[in-house]
Design an enzyme around this catalytic site. Structure first.
Site, PDB file in Angstrom:
ATOM      1  N   GLY A 138      53.713  31.882  43.751  1.00 38.48           N
ATOM      2  CA  GLY A 138      53.895  30.977  44.886  1.00 38.48           C
ATOM      3  C   GLY A 138      52.580  30.860  45.638  1.00 38.48           C
TER       4      GLY A 138
ATOM      5  N   GLY B 244      51.955  28.268  48.289  1.00 38.49           N
ATOM      6  CA  GLY B 244      53.016  28.115  49.287  1.00 38.49           C
ATOM      7  C   GLY B 244      52.580  28.644  50.647  1.00 38.49           C
TER       8      GLY B 244
ATOM      9  N   MET C  99      53.533  31.263  52.365  1.00 36.53           N
ATOM     10  CA  MET C  99      53.246  32.702  52.374  1.00 36.53           C
ATOM     11  C   MET C  99      52.109  33.058  51.413  1.00 36.53           C
ATOM     12  SD  MET C  99      54.810  34.394  54.621  1.00 36.53           S
ATOM     13  CE  MET C  99      54.277  35.959  53.945  1.00 36.53           C
TER      14      MET C  99
ATOM     15  N   GLU D 244      51.651  29.440  39.941  1.00 36.67           N
ATOM     16  CA  GLU D 244      52.438  28.374  40.587  1.00 36.67           C
ATOM     17  C   GLU D 244      53.477  27.852  39.582  1.00 36.67           C
ATOM     18  OE1 GLU D 244      53.602  26.651  42.930  1.00 36.67           O
ATOM     19  OE2 GLU D 244      52.621  27.687  44.564  1.00 36.67           O
TER      20      GLU D 244
ATOM     21  N   ALA E  10      61.911  43.463  49.876  1.00 39.00           N
ATOM     22  CA  ALA E  10      62.225  43.460  51.309  1.00 39.00           C
ATOM     23  C   ALA E  10      62.269  42.029  51.836  1.00 39.00           C
ATOM     24  CB  ALA E  10      61.176  44.256  52.074  1.00 39.00           C
TER      25      ALA E  10
ATOM     26  N   ASN F 110      62.070  41.105  54.774  1.00 40.43           N
ATOM     27  CA  ASN F 110      61.181  40.908  55.920  1.00 40.43           C
ATOM     28  C   ASN F 110      60.140  42.028  55.893  1.00 40.43           C
ATOM     29  OD1 ASN F 110      60.018  40.915  58.625  1.00 40.43           O
ATOM     30  ND2 ASN F 110      61.623  39.435  59.094  1.00 40.43           N
TER      31      ASN F 110
ATOM     32  N   HIS G 122      65.049  29.497  62.122  1.00 34.13           N
ATOM     33  CA  HIS G 122      63.878  29.284  61.271  1.00 34.13           C
ATOM     34  C   HIS G 122      63.516  27.804  61.228  1.00 34.13           C
ATOM     35  CE1 HIS G 122      64.608  33.382  59.725  1.00 34.13           C
ATOM     36  NE2 HIS G 122      63.336  33.344  59.366  1.00 34.13           N
ATOM     37  N   HIS G 123      62.343  27.540  60.659  1.00 33.10           N
ATOM     38  CA  HIS G 123      61.827  26.186  60.501  1.00 33.10           C
ATOM     39  C   HIS G 123      62.734  25.322  59.610  1.00 33.10           C
ATOM     40  CE1 HIS G 123      60.354  27.397  56.470  1.00 33.10           C
ATOM     41  NE2 HIS G 123      60.185  28.560  57.061  1.00 33.10           N
TER      42      HIS G 123
ATOM     43  N   LYS H 176      63.121  25.797  55.582  1.00 35.72           N
ATOM     44  CA  LYS H 176      63.676  27.000  54.931  1.00 35.72           C
ATOM     45  C   LYS H 176      64.889  26.614  54.088  1.00 35.72           C
ATOM     46  CE  LYS H 176      65.120  31.774  55.756  1.00 35.72           C
ATOM     47  NZ  LYS H 176      64.351  32.279  54.611  1.00 35.72           N
TER      48      LYS H 176
ATOM     49  N   GLY I 271      67.348  36.132  54.817  1.00 39.11           N
ATOM     50  CA  GLY I 271      67.448  37.447  54.193  1.00 39.11           C
ATOM     51  C   GLY I 271      67.400  38.549  55.252  1.00 39.11           C
TER      52      GLY I 271
HETATM   53  P1  NAD Z   1      57.097  27.783  50.125  1.00 37.27           P
HETATM   54  O1  NAD Z   1      58.105  26.803  49.629  1.00 37.27           O
HETATM   55  O2  NAD Z   1      56.036  27.328  51.067  1.00 37.27           O
HETATM   56  O3  NAD Z   1      56.363  28.485  48.877  1.00 37.27           O
HETATM   57  C1  NAD Z   1      57.001  28.841  47.690  1.00 37.27           C
HETATM   58  C2  NAD Z   1      55.999  28.600  46.573  1.00 37.27           C
HETATM   59  O4  NAD Z   1      56.529  29.109  45.353  1.00 37.27           O
HETATM   60  C3  NAD Z   1      55.715  27.099  46.356  1.00 37.27           C
HETATM   61  O5  NAD Z   1      54.320  26.869  46.364  1.00 37.27           O
HETATM   62  C4  NAD Z   1      56.315  26.836  44.980  1.00 37.27           C
HETATM   63  O6  NAD Z   1      55.655  25.812  44.277  1.00 37.27           O
HETATM   64  C5  NAD Z   1      56.143  28.204  44.330  1.00 37.27           C
HETATM   65  N1  NAD Z   1      56.955  28.387  43.115  1.00 37.27           N
HETATM   66  C6  NAD Z   1      58.151  27.822  42.810  1.00 37.27           C
HETATM   67  N2  NAD Z   1      58.534  28.180  41.556  1.00 37.27           N
HETATM   68  C7  NAD Z   1      57.562  29.004  41.080  1.00 37.27           C
HETATM   69  C8  NAD Z   1      57.384  29.702  39.851  1.00 37.27           C
HETATM   70  N3  NAD Z   1      58.273  29.612  38.850  1.00 37.27           N
HETATM   71  N4  NAD Z   1      56.285  30.482  39.695  1.00 37.27           N
HETATM   72  C9  NAD Z   1      55.369  30.579  40.688  1.00 37.27           C
HETATM   73  N5  NAD Z   1      55.465  29.910  41.868  1.00 37.27           N
HETATM   74  C10 NAD Z   1      56.554  29.148  42.070  1.00 37.27           C
HETATM   75  O7  NAD Z   1      57.953  28.974  50.768  1.00 37.27           O
HETATM   76  P2  NAD Z   1      57.455  30.168  51.712  1.00 37.27           P
HETATM   77  O8  NAD Z   1      57.700  29.807  53.147  1.00 37.27           O
HETATM   78  O9  NAD Z   1      56.100  30.622  51.289  1.00 37.27           O
HETATM   79  O10 NAD Z   1      58.549  31.284  51.352  1.00 37.27           O
HETATM   80  C11 NAD Z   1      58.694  31.745  50.019  1.00 37.27           C
HETATM   81  C12 NAD Z   1      59.818  32.784  50.003  1.00 37.27           C
HETATM   82  O11 NAD Z   1      59.449  33.916  50.806  1.00 37.27           O
HETATM   83  C13 NAD Z   1      61.144  32.283  50.570  1.00 37.27           C
HETATM   84  O12 NAD Z   1      62.205  32.852  49.823  1.00 37.27           O
HETATM   85  C14 NAD Z   1      61.139  32.837  51.997  1.00 37.27           C
HETATM   86  O13 NAD Z   1      62.439  32.988  52.542  1.00 37.27           O
HETATM   87  C15 NAD Z   1      60.484  34.167  51.774  1.00 37.27           C
HETATM   88  N6  NAD Z   1      59.853  34.777  52.947  1.00 37.27           N
HETATM   89  C16 NAD Z   1      59.934  36.133  53.023  1.00 37.27           C
HETATM   90  C17 NAD Z   1      59.299  36.803  54.040  1.00 37.27           C
HETATM   91  C18 NAD Z   1      59.306  38.318  54.049  1.00 37.27           C
HETATM   92  O14 NAD Z   1      58.732  38.924  54.966  1.00 37.27           O
HETATM   93  N7  NAD Z   1      59.893  38.948  53.038  1.00 37.27           N
HETATM   94  C19 NAD Z   1      58.600  36.079  55.028  1.00 37.27           C
HETATM   95  C20 NAD Z   1      58.540  34.687  54.923  1.00 37.27           C
HETATM   96  C21 NAD Z   1      59.162  34.040  53.857  1.00 37.27           C
END
Ligand code: NAD
Length: 267
Positions: free
Chosen positions: A8, A11, A13, A34, A122, A124, A155-156, A159, A165
């Site tokens: 990702g 993305g 994060m 990606e 985790a 978060n 959240h935004h 999401k 989670g």
């Molecule tokens: P986002 O949509 O901005 O990014 C996700 C990225 O994953 C995208 O760029 C997408 O193209 C990519 N992706 C999709 N399929 C893929 C694959 N098969 N292989 C590789 N990459 C792939 O989302 P985000 O805001 O960055 O959040 C991502 C996840 O993290 C969500 O599930 C969110 O809820 C979670 N999150 C967790 C925490 C934490 O602290 N654990 C914090 C924020 C977000």
């Protein structure tokens, strides 16, 4: 030196994790993954996210990143995470999973993967939320069934999963402290002539609006008083720093499933 790969990668994060990793001397970015069909496949990740050339080319092949990484940091989507874990299960690499929204079967699969190698999972990764999880259990053990428990998360608008989670993790911690079963006692929305609140229910409510990074309030409502505990994330960097901290921590562990409470030494 610890070589990290990020799934990702472009993305919200992934971008922050890669950017912040550049300031940590012990870390070296070795891979950026990606989804298939992404416009940025084949480009230098640094140039895509505004860091300048890094020499790390974005790929859609998990094997290309896994063969050269000590740890893979994953913030993608539940199906992507599971597909990637399955693809490398014969040559497992330690994984830090921040992705949320998994089904029960998918969570079970993560547990199986973790039997082979170190895995942090985790919902978060912020220090504040993980401290809160510890405090919530302590409060619930004292307030018991006399106080109504409600969780509200915001959240935004982009999401994809709900409730968050983090809200579900909070609900699990509270249910365990109160000897309740979330399958029976969680109430996800209320509408219409629903009757009086039951003593056992744990309400979990979701707000989606604008660019809210992440807010969680846990309310313990008693007669004559209430306790409200709120965590507000003002930047994704708090989660990104937690993921990088988990990557540095994980390499010193034995195979198994860990969470941020383990990483932060809160257990
Ligand atoms: P986002 O949509 O901005 O990014 C996700 C990225 O994953 C995208 O760029 C997408 O193209 C990519 N992706 C999709 N399929 C893929 C694959 N098969 N292989 C590789 N990459 C792939 O989302 P985000 O805001 O960055 O959040 C991502 C996840 O993290 C969500 O599930 C969110 O809820 C979670 N999150 C967790 C925490 C934490 O602290 N654990 C914090 C924020 C977000």
């Amino acid at each position: 030196m610890l070589k990290i790969a990020v799934t990702g990668a472009t993305g919200r994060m992934g971008n922050r994790i890669i950017t912040l990793s550049q300031d940590i001397e012990e870390l070296k970015l070795s891979g950026a993954l990606e989804r298939k069909g992404d416009d940025n496949i084949g480009k230098d990740i640094g140039e895509v996210i505004g860091l300048g050339k890094t020499g790390v080319i974005i790929t859609d092949d998990i094997h290309t990143v896994s063969k050269d990484a000590d740890v893979i940091i994953d913030f993608s989507s539940p199906s992507a995470t599971i597909d990637n874990l399955k693809a490398i299960s014969d040559k497992p690499v330690p994984f830090v999973i921040g992705t949320t929204g998994f089904s029960k079967d998918e969570i079970e699969y993560i547990g199986l993967y973790a039997q082979k190698t170190q895995t942090v999972f985790a919902p978060n990764m912020s220090v504040g939320v993980n401290l809160l999880l510890k405090v919530l259990a302590d409060i619930a053990k004292v307030t018991g069934d006399d106080y109504d428990v409600e969780i509200v998360e915001s959240h935004h608008r982009l999401k994809k999963d709900a409730p968050s989670g983090t809200a579900m993790k909070m609900a699990q911690v509270l249910a365990a402290a109160l000897n309740r079963n979330l399958d029976d006692d969680a109430i996800y929305s209320r509408h219409g002539l629903i009757g009086e609140r039951t003593q056992k229910e744990i309400g979990i409510q979701t707000v989606r609006a604008g660019d809210i990074v992440g807010e969680h309030t846990v309310l313990f409502g008693g007669l004559g008083e209430r306790i409200e505990i709120t965590h507000k994330a003002s930047s994704r960097d708090t989660f990104a720093r937690g993921a990088l901290r988990a990557s540095l921590w994980i390499r010193k562990q034995t195979p198994g499933l860990y969470d941020m409470q383990d990483v932060l030494g809160l257990k």
